[in-house]
Design an enzyme around this catalytic site. Structure first.
Site, PDB file in Angstrom:
ATOM      1  N   LYS A 293       5.865 -26.252  25.224  1.00  0.00           N
ATOM      2  CA  LYS A 293       5.447 -25.822  23.885  1.00  0.00           C
ATOM      3  C   LYS A 293       6.700 -25.195  23.285  1.00  0.00           C
ATOM      4  CE  LYS A 293       3.573 -23.003  20.755  1.00  0.00           C
ATOM      5  NZ  LYS A 293       4.393 -22.006  20.075  1.00  0.00           N
TER       6      LYS A 293
ATOM      7  N   GLY B  47       8.287 -13.937  26.923  1.00  0.00           N
ATOM      8  CA  GLY B  47       8.037 -13.471  25.555  1.00  0.00           C
ATOM      9  C   GLY B  47       7.375 -12.113  25.571  1.00  0.00           C
ATOM     10  N   SER B  48       6.446 -11.920  24.641  1.00  0.00           N
ATOM     11  CA  SER B  48       5.844 -10.595  24.473  1.00  0.00           C
ATOM     12  C   SER B  48       4.744 -10.351  25.515  1.00  0.00           C
ATOM     13  CB  SER B  48       5.227 -10.487  23.083  1.00  0.00           C
ATOM     14  OG  SER B  48       4.174 -11.427  22.963  1.00  0.00           O
ATOM     15  N   ARG B  49       4.431  -9.080  25.699  1.00  0.00           N
ATOM     16  CA  ARG B  49       3.361  -8.741  26.615  1.00  0.00           C
ATOM     17  C   ARG B  49       2.028  -9.283  26.074  1.00  0.00           C
ATOM     18  NH1 ARG B  49       1.948  -2.869  29.258  1.00  0.00           N
ATOM     19  NH2 ARG B  49       4.146  -2.526  28.893  1.00  0.00           N
TER      20      ARG B  49
ATOM     21  N   GLY C 281       1.499 -11.907  24.151  1.00  0.00           N
ATOM     22  CA  GLY C 281       1.442 -13.361  24.325  1.00  0.00           C
ATOM     23  C   GLY C 281       1.185 -13.717  25.782  1.00  0.00           C
ATOM     24  N   GLY C 282       1.914 -13.074  26.683  1.00  0.00           N
ATOM     25  CA  GLY C 282       1.747 -13.342  28.119  1.00  0.00           C
ATOM     26  C   GLY C 282       0.330 -13.024  28.570  1.00  0.00           C
TER      27      GLY C 282
ATOM     28  N   GLU D   1       7.044 -13.635  32.051  1.00  0.00           N
ATOM     29  CA  GLU D   1       8.024 -12.553  32.050  1.00  0.00           C
ATOM     30  C   GLU D   1       7.873 -11.874  30.707  1.00  0.00           C
ATOM     31  OE1 GLU D   1      12.332 -13.214  31.632  1.00  0.00           O
ATOM     32  OE2 GLU D   1      11.728 -11.292  30.807  1.00  0.00           O
TER      33      GLU D   1
ATOM     34  N   CYS E  11      15.964  -9.269  27.695  1.00  0.00           N
ATOM     35  CA  CYS E  11      14.880  -8.642  28.468  1.00  0.00           C
ATOM     36  C   CYS E  11      15.448  -7.611  29.433  1.00  0.00           C
ATOM     37  CB  CYS E  11      14.080  -9.694  29.194  1.00  0.00           C
ATOM     38  SG  CYS E  11      15.065 -11.026  29.812  1.00  0.00           S
TER      39      CYS E  11
ATOM     40  N   GLU F   6       8.770  -0.707  25.652  1.00  0.00           N
ATOM     41  CA  GLU F   6       9.851  -1.569  25.142  1.00  0.00           C
ATOM     42  C   GLU F   6       9.830  -1.655  23.613  1.00  0.00           C
ATOM     43  OE1 GLU F   6      11.563  -5.959  26.286  1.00  0.00           O
ATOM     44  OE2 GLU F   6       9.502  -5.917  25.593  1.00  0.00           O
TER      45      GLU F   6
HETATM   46  P1  NAP Z   1       5.877 -14.232  21.688  1.00  0.00           P
HETATM   47  O1  NAP Z   1       5.257 -13.778  20.429  1.00  0.00           O
HETATM   48  O2  NAP Z   1       5.230 -13.775  22.935  1.00  0.00           O
HETATM   49  O3  NAP Z   1       5.906 -15.824  21.663  1.00  0.00           O
HETATM   50  C1  NAP Z   1       6.370 -16.605  22.770  1.00  0.00           C
HETATM   51  C2  NAP Z   1       5.680 -17.976  22.731  1.00  0.00           C
HETATM   52  O4  NAP Z   1       4.316 -17.830  23.108  1.00  0.00           O
HETATM   53  C3  NAP Z   1       5.683 -18.618  21.355  1.00  0.00           C
HETATM   54  O5  NAP Z   1       5.747 -20.015  21.521  1.00  0.00           O
HETATM   55  C4  NAP Z   1       4.331 -18.195  20.813  1.00  0.00           C
HETATM   56  O6  NAP Z   1       3.871 -19.022  19.786  1.00  0.00           O
HETATM   57  C5  NAP Z   1       3.459 -18.273  22.050  1.00  0.00           C
HETATM   58  N1  NAP Z   1       2.314 -17.366  21.977  1.00  0.00           N
HETATM   59  C6  NAP Z   1       2.360 -16.035  21.682  1.00  0.00           C
HETATM   60  N2  NAP Z   1       1.105 -15.511  21.723  1.00  0.00           N
HETATM   61  C7  NAP Z   1       0.283 -16.531  22.050  1.00  0.00           C
HETATM   62  C8  NAP Z   1      -1.131 -16.632  22.229  1.00  0.00           C
HETATM   63  N3  NAP Z   1      -1.913 -15.577  22.077  1.00  0.00           N
HETATM   64  N4  NAP Z   1      -1.646 -17.828  22.536  1.00  0.00           N
HETATM   65  C9  NAP Z   1      -0.845 -18.915  22.675  1.00  0.00           C
HETATM   66  N5  NAP Z   1       0.482 -18.890  22.514  1.00  0.00           N
HETATM   67  C10 NAP Z   1       1.048 -17.718  22.210  1.00  0.00           C
HETATM   68  O7  NAP Z   1       7.385 -13.829  21.772  1.00  0.00           O
HETATM   69  P2  NAP Z   1       8.559 -13.964  20.694  1.00  0.00           P
HETATM   70  O8  NAP Z   1       8.120 -14.699  19.489  1.00  0.00           O
HETATM   71  O9  NAP Z   1       9.696 -14.509  21.448  1.00  0.00           O
HETATM   72  O10 NAP Z   1       8.916 -12.484  20.352  1.00  0.00           O
HETATM   73  C11 NAP Z   1       7.952 -11.538  19.947  1.00  0.00           C
HETATM   74  C12 NAP Z   1       8.148 -10.276  20.758  1.00  0.00           C
HETATM   75  O11 NAP Z   1       8.175 -10.585  22.153  1.00  0.00           O
HETATM   76  C13 NAP Z   1       9.456  -9.551  20.541  1.00  0.00           C
HETATM   77  O12 NAP Z   1       9.429  -8.715  19.425  1.00  0.00           O
HETATM   78  C14 NAP Z   1       9.634  -8.804  21.843  1.00  0.00           C
HETATM   79  O13 NAP Z   1       8.931  -7.608  21.818  1.00  0.00           O
HETATM   80  C15 NAP Z   1       9.027  -9.706  22.867  1.00  0.00           C
HETATM   81  N6  NAP Z   1      10.000 -10.509  23.642  1.00  0.00           N
HETATM   82  C16 NAP Z   1      10.277 -10.140  24.892  1.00  0.00           C
HETATM   83  C17 NAP Z   1      11.170 -10.883  25.639  1.00  0.00           C
HETATM   84  C18 NAP Z   1      11.481 -10.518  27.030  1.00  0.00           C
HETATM   85  O14 NAP Z   1      12.387 -11.109  27.564  1.00  0.00           O
HETATM   86  N7  NAP Z   1      10.776  -9.622  27.652  1.00  0.00           N
HETATM   87  C19 NAP Z   1      11.787 -12.002  25.107  1.00  0.00           C
HETATM   88  C20 NAP Z   1      11.488 -12.371  23.812  1.00  0.00           C
HETATM   89  C21 NAP Z   1      10.577 -11.618  23.112  1.00  0.00           C
HETATM   90  P3  NAP Z   1       4.004 -18.491  18.274  1.00  0.00           P
HETATM   91  O15 NAP Z   1       5.425 -18.175  18.046  1.00  0.00           O
HETATM   92  O16 NAP Z   1       3.477 -19.603  17.445  1.00  0.00           O
HETATM   93  O17 NAP Z   1       3.193 -17.234  18.199  1.00  0.00           O
END
Ligand code: NAP
Length: 527
Positions: free
Chosen positions: A184, A241-243, A245-246, A265, A302, A391
């Site tokens: 995805k 990605g985000s907590r 989303g995970g 992660e 991260c 974070e």
């Molecule tokens: P994200 O919002 O978690 O998105 C990562 C992926 O997962 C994207 O493809 C997103 O799609 C998908 N996704 C998110 N929520 C979902 C759900 N409920 N159901 C299905 N798919 C879902 O992360 P991000 O866009 O990279 O960054 C947002 C925040 O994540 C940052 O502000 C930061 O706090 C954190 N982050 C942490 C790390 C780390 O290494 N720990 C890395 C990057 C980001 P969509 O984009 O369409 O929502």
């Protein structure tokens, strides 16, 4: 290569019929005109997953050398994308050229590293326990190895558009394990994703593999990701990605009729412990190095050092003053997406408005850019309100002043699971270090001494994991050769005739694997 914005489903390019979206230029926030991306529908998810399932048995049975050559070819084709890939990734992510060139090298090296893992066969972990007919009760012949779990869904990360995206560590380790992959794409870098996706699609075709080994789906929202995590053909998920989303994906995967593992992660503040001897010996240098690490890539790592713990005193105060100087001189930086920038600003506002938090420094401001922030709290206040240590993804960090070693231990006991914990220590701190290590080992995937956690080596000995919420499964790593273990599962054969066994487990050892035989390395087997 001409970008089309199409879905790449098992060897075909197909115009998605879902919502349309465009990539944004990270520096300006303006849409990048070409191409328009088309989201997938649930029927596309079904197709990609079903074809991945069909491809699985053929792909996993492939001779190791052929699978390894396929991974090597993916690496070569990504390199051959040349400047188009770098320029598109620069525009979509706002990351500088040198960083992305380094990331491309890491991506290619990672694929080649997994090709070597496949060639060695060590990840199969072949073990033979021969029959013991004389024993009472007699034992039959038992043989163990590991096979791929099945098709894997991969979610590209926004902060590593190459090394943790379409052909990143999750994809490389899953393909090495013999698992087809459905990616995805992260909507923050869809053009970069398409370029890399097409390179892998071409490598699949050139190797004559079943086309379902790889698919790439776009989506402007969450439907495709949710459907992937729930699809019966998908057997595991890799996510960075985000907590939130995970956790959403973990919930979906756990609620399936047949639950599957999600290797997510998510979040880590990577505490650094500044011990008194180190602060006395090199406090100023540490402050400079800390600021460089915290600001690297606009703090969007991260492994960013988000929490700096030290014992109250003049040396800790001097460190705070030196670090504040570095942070206040920092330029404002471009963040990966407007959403990430909004999250950063909200997180910093929450902290700066908190009555128990002192703002030590803010970096230079610029419209549409992230401003660095250095904050300070007492350990007592952090212990009373642990949200102060959560974070905030971006160029910020919180200094935590502990009254004494007991309070330092209390903070370390209370913090959540981390990707890394770092100790800055001098020889005089030896006893304190020794007493803290057992506590630190329980909390982190990687324990560092006298360095900074940004910069993750890709190799045999790396762990990029850690207890929740650093990852959803602290027994795993998403970087390094051990990442393959997430996508393998053990199978035991009891009493199967030699000619029915996989080559890896046949008596003659035709693959020349390093195996265990009767509890010892096979090389020590007595004839
Ligand atoms: P994200 O919002 O978690 O998105 C990562 C992926 O997962 C994207 O493809 C997103 O799609 C998908 N996704 C998110 N929520 C979902 C759900 N409920 N159901 C299905 N798919 C879902 O992360 P991000 O866009 O990279 O960054 C947002 C925040 O994540 C940052 O502000 C930061 O706090 C954190 N982050 C942490 C790390 C780390 O290494 N720990 C890395 C990057 C980001 P969509 O984009 O369409 O929502």
């Amino acid at each position: 290569m001409q970008l089309t914005g199409e879905l790449l489903i098992a060897g075909r390019a197909k115009r998605g019929e879902g919502a349309l979206f465009q990539a944004l230029d990270a520096a300006t926030g303006e849409p990048i005109a070409q191409p328009v991306f088309h989201s997938a529908l649930s029927t596309d998810v079904d197709k990609a997953c079903e074809l991945a399932d069909e491809a699985f048995d053929i792909y996993r049975a492939l001779h190791a050398e052929k699978r390894a050559q396929f991974l090597d070819d993916c690496a070569a084709r990504i390199e051959a994308l040349g400047d188009q890939l770098i320029e598109r990734a620069m525009a979509e992510s706002g990351l500088p050229r040198a960083r992305l060139e380094g990331e491309r090298a890491r991506t290619a090296n990672q694929l080649r590293m997994f090709a070597e893992v496949v060639r060695s066969g060590d990840a199969l972990d072949a073990r033979i326990e021969p029959a013991l007919p004389e024993r009472q009760p007699p034992r039959t012949d038992l043989r163990f190895w590991r096979i791929g779990v099945g098709p894997v869904a991969v979610f590209g990360a926004s902060n590593f558009p190459l090394a943790f995206s379409v052909a990143g560590g999750d994809t490389a380790s899953a393909l090495a394990a013999g698992c087809p992959v459905v990616v995805k794409a992260h909507p923050a870098h869809p053009g970069t994703s398409e370029l890399v996706g097409r390179a892998i699609q071409d490598a699949v075709a050139a190797a004559g593999l079943p086309a379902g080994v790889f698919s790439l789906l776009f989506d402007a929202g969450h439907e495709v990701g949710s459907a992937l995590a729930q699809h019966p053909a998908i057997r595991a998920v890799g996510f960075t990605g985000s907590r939130a989303g995970g956790l959403a994906l973990i919930k979906l995967a756990a609620a399936r009729a047949e639950p599957i593992p999600v290797y997510a992660e998510m979040s880590s503040v990577n505490p650094n412990v500044l011990l008194p001897g180190a602060l006395a010996a090199r406090g100023e240098t540490l402050a400079r190095e800390f600021a460089t690490s915290a600001m690297l890539g606009c703090g969007q790592f991260c492994t960013n050092p988000g929490l700096m713990l030290g014992l109250a005193g003049t040396e800790f105060d001097a460190f705070a003053a030196d670090a504040a100087r570095e942070f206040s001189g920092a330029s404002a930086g471009v963040m990966l997406t407007p959403g990430i920038q909004r999250n950063y600003e909200r997180g910093i506002e929450r902290l700066t408005r908190h009555p128990r938090v002192t703002t030590l420094a803010r970096g230079n401001a610029a419209p549409g850019r992230a401003r660095a922030a250095l904050l300070r709290v007492s350990a007592k206040d952090l212990l009373a309100d642990p949200t102060l240590g959560e974070e905030v993804f971006g160029p910020s960090s919180v200094l935590v002043e502990c009254a004494d070693a007991l309070e330092l231990r209390a903070v370390l006991r209370k913090i959540e699971g981390q990707l890394t914990i770092t100790l800055h220590a001098a020889p005089a701190d030896g006893e304190l270090v020794r007493s803290l290590l057992p506590l630190i080992e329980r909390k982190a995937g990687r324990v560092l001494a006298n360095g900074f956690p940004t910069g993750v080596e890709v190799c045999d000995a790396m762990v990029h994991g850690g207890p929740f919420p650093a990852t959803s499964d602290g027994r795993s790593t998403s970087v390094g050769t051990a990442a393959i273990e997430r996508f393998l599962r053990p199978v035991c054969y009891q009493n199967l005739a030699d000619n029915l066994l996989p080559d890896a487990l046949r008596d003659a050892n035709p693959l020349d694997l390093r195996r265990r035989y009767a509890g010892k390395p096979e090389t020590q087997r007595t004839p």
